[in-house]
Write a protein that holds these residues in place. Sequence first.
Motif, PDB file in Angstrom:
ATOM      1  N   PRO A   1     -23.530   3.628  37.555  1.00  0.00           N
ATOM      2  CA  PRO A   1     -24.347   3.326  36.430  1.00  0.00           C
ATOM      3  C   PRO A   1     -23.600   3.915  34.999  1.00  0.00           C
ATOM      4  O   PRO A   1     -23.061   4.697  34.975  1.00  0.00           O
ATOM      5  CB  PRO A   1     -25.694   4.294  36.655  1.00  0.00           C
ATOM      6  CG  PRO A   1     -24.900   5.352  37.323  1.00  0.00           C
ATOM      7  CD  PRO A   1     -23.898   4.872  38.218  1.00  0.00           C
ATOM      8  N   PHE A   2     -24.148   2.965  33.946  1.00  0.00           N
ATOM      9  CA  PHE A   2     -23.599   3.754  32.487  1.00  0.00           C
ATOM     10  C   PHE A   2     -22.154   3.983  32.240  1.00  0.00           C
ATOM     11  O   PHE A   2     -21.979   5.036  32.213  1.00  0.00           O
ATOM     12  CB  PHE A   2     -24.741   5.134  32.306  1.00  0.00           C
ATOM     13  CG  PHE A   2     -26.141   4.466  31.699  1.00  0.00           C
ATOM     14  CD1 PHE A   2     -26.133   4.025  30.343  1.00  0.00           C
ATOM     15  CD2 PHE A   2     -27.100   4.626  32.470  1.00  0.00           C
ATOM     16  CE1 PHE A   2     -27.289   3.764  30.100  1.00  0.00           C
ATOM     17  CE2 PHE A   2     -28.292   4.127  31.857  1.00  0.00           C
ATOM     18  CZ  PHE A   2     -28.259   3.923  30.756  1.00  0.00           C
TER      19      PHE A   2
ATOM     20  N   GLU B   1     -21.196  -2.070  34.992  1.00  0.00           N
ATOM     21  CA  GLU B   1     -21.780  -1.326  36.189  1.00  0.00           C
ATOM     22  C   GLU B   1     -21.883  -2.089  37.391  1.00  0.00           C
ATOM     23  O   GLU B   1     -21.641  -1.643  38.301  1.00  0.00           O
ATOM     24  CB  GLU B   1     -23.259  -0.692  35.682  1.00  0.00           C
ATOM     25  CG  GLU B   1     -23.351   0.097  34.526  1.00  0.00           C
ATOM     26  CD  GLU B   1     -23.115  -0.475  33.203  1.00  0.00           C
ATOM     27  OE1 GLU B   1     -23.369  -1.524  32.867  1.00  0.00           O
ATOM     28  OE2 GLU B   1     -22.900   0.423  32.435  1.00  0.00           O
TER      29      GLU B   1
ATOM     30  N   HIS C   1     -32.590   3.974  24.112  1.00  0.00           N
ATOM     31  CA  HIS C   1     -31.589   3.383  24.885  1.00  0.00           C
ATOM     32  C   HIS C   1     -30.419   3.533  24.346  1.00  0.00           C
ATOM     33  O   HIS C   1     -30.478   3.079  23.086  1.00  0.00           O
ATOM     34  CB  HIS C   1     -32.075   2.075  25.685  1.00  0.00           C
ATOM     35  CG  HIS C   1     -30.960   1.696  26.663  1.00  0.00           C
ATOM     36  ND1 HIS C   1     -29.746   1.634  26.851  1.00  0.00           N
ATOM     37  CD2 HIS C   1     -31.517   1.454  28.081  1.00  0.00           C
ATOM     38  CE1 HIS C   1     -29.324   1.217  27.799  1.00  0.00           C
ATOM     39  NE2 HIS C   1     -30.145   1.514  28.541  1.00  0.00           N
TER      40      HIS C   1
ATOM     41  N   GLU D   1     -32.345   1.345  32.232  1.00  0.00           N
ATOM     42  CA  GLU D   1     -32.813  -0.028  32.622  1.00  0.00           C
ATOM     43  C   GLU D   1     -32.422  -0.607  33.812  1.00  0.00           C
ATOM     44  O   GLU D   1     -33.126  -0.729  34.645  1.00  0.00           O
ATOM     45  CB  GLU D   1     -33.073  -0.758  31.318  1.00  0.00           C
ATOM     46  CG  GLU D   1     -33.425  -1.992  31.393  1.00  0.00           C
ATOM     47  CD  GLU D   1     -33.307  -2.713  30.409  1.00  0.00           C
ATOM     48  OE1 GLU D   1     -33.559  -2.372  28.983  1.00  0.00           O
ATOM     49  OE2 GLU D   1     -33.024  -4.079  30.037  1.00  0.00           O
ATOM     50  N   ALA D   2     -31.029  -1.227  33.567  1.00  0.00           N
ATOM     51  CA  ALA D   2     -30.573  -1.905  35.065  1.00  0.00           C
ATOM     52  C   ALA D   2     -29.034  -1.821  34.647  1.00  0.00           C
ATOM     53  O   ALA D   2     -28.375  -1.679  33.242  1.00  0.00           O
ATOM     54  CB  ALA D   2     -31.143  -3.360  35.104  1.00  0.00           C
TER      55      ALA D   2
ATOM     56  N   ASN E   1     -31.066   3.945  37.168  1.00  0.00           N
ATOM     57  CA  ASN E   1     -31.962   2.860  36.481  1.00  0.00           C
ATOM     58  C   ASN E   1     -33.121   2.536  37.312  1.00  0.00           C
ATOM     59  O   ASN E   1     -33.127   2.753  38.243  1.00  0.00           O
ATOM     60  CB  ASN E   1     -30.854   1.728  36.428  1.00  0.00           C
ATOM     61  CG  ASN E   1     -29.712   1.904  35.448  1.00  0.00           C
ATOM     62  OD1 ASN E   1     -30.123   2.141  34.306  1.00  0.00           O
ATOM     63  ND2 ASN E   1     -28.502   1.839  35.892  1.00  0.00           N
TER      64      ASN E   1
HETATM   65  N1  URA Z   1     -27.794   0.008  30.397  1.00  0.00           N
HETATM   66  C1  URA Z   1     -28.622   0.671  31.458  1.00  0.00           C
HETATM   67  O1  URA Z   1     -29.826   0.611  31.235  1.00  0.00           O
HETATM   68  N2  URA Z   1     -28.254   1.052  32.822  1.00  0.00           N
HETATM   69  C2  URA Z   1     -26.893   1.183  32.883  1.00  0.00           C
HETATM   70  O2  URA Z   1     -26.442   1.460  34.011  1.00  0.00           O
HETATM   71  C3  URA Z   1     -25.942   0.546  31.845  1.00  0.00           C
HETATM   72  C4  URA Z   1     -26.345   0.013  30.700  1.00  0.00           C
END
Ligand code: URA
Length: 245
Positions: free
Chosen positions: A115-116, A109, A216, A103-104, A142
């Motif tokens: 990311p993640f 991050e 997610h 998502e974001a 994302n």
């Molecule tokens: N959640 C997300 O969707 N993306 C990330 O990079 C971290 C947490």
Amino acid sequence: MTAEGEPREELFRLVRSLKERLRVDGELGRPLTYLVREKAVAATNEGGESAQDLRESPVAKKSGLDGVREMLGDCRRCPLHRTRHSLVFGEGNPEADLVFVGEAPGADEDAQGRPFVGRAGQLLTKIIVAMGFKREEVYICNILKCRPPGNRNPQPEEIAPCEPFLIRQLEAIRPRVICALGTFAAHTLLKSEAPISVLRGRFHSYQGIPLMPTYHPAYLLRNPGAKKQVWEDVQMIMKTLGNGT
Ligand code: URA
């Protein structure tokens, strides 16, 4: 608002949205075929510049993930740039068979520019390893490249300027399978508003690439019971990629 005011407002909205599309498409070197079709066809007939030529202009040739990153630059296309610490482009194998789209960025991050990497990210890494991959063998990105303050939901006016870059990233990698993590990724990529519970569990098509929506990892942290369904979803991906079962 007057009866005359509404169509005027609508016209202004349309012009603003066309201007934004032209600006982003121009920056990305995307072919503006919706503007130039007649000219391109005529030019081809005269032995001149064709639509293909336009597509292969020097700007459009800036391909590959590095080219997309360069085009993105120090992005200020939406208000999120004011509150972000880092722009989180994505990471992993530029020739990955499998791309995960979340998502974001969250707080971790945003702090690290990757990311993640927070709690949800650690769970995603476990899922990737359980699928028989190393994290660096897949690509992770994302829908949004900047963190929405307080981890609120992405807004349409943030997704709109960011999406062309995701599209370009996916074009550059051209993976064999895409896994959309959660509602926003699934809705944005599939242009669907169906609940993730309805979308998951089967492949959809994104530009001819099989796309599997699933829950997610952050949802799994709150609802561990859903891990079983995610495992079913990723097993279908593994089967398609010839990994494991
Ligand atoms: N959640 C997300 O969707 N993306 C990330 O990079 C971290 C947490």
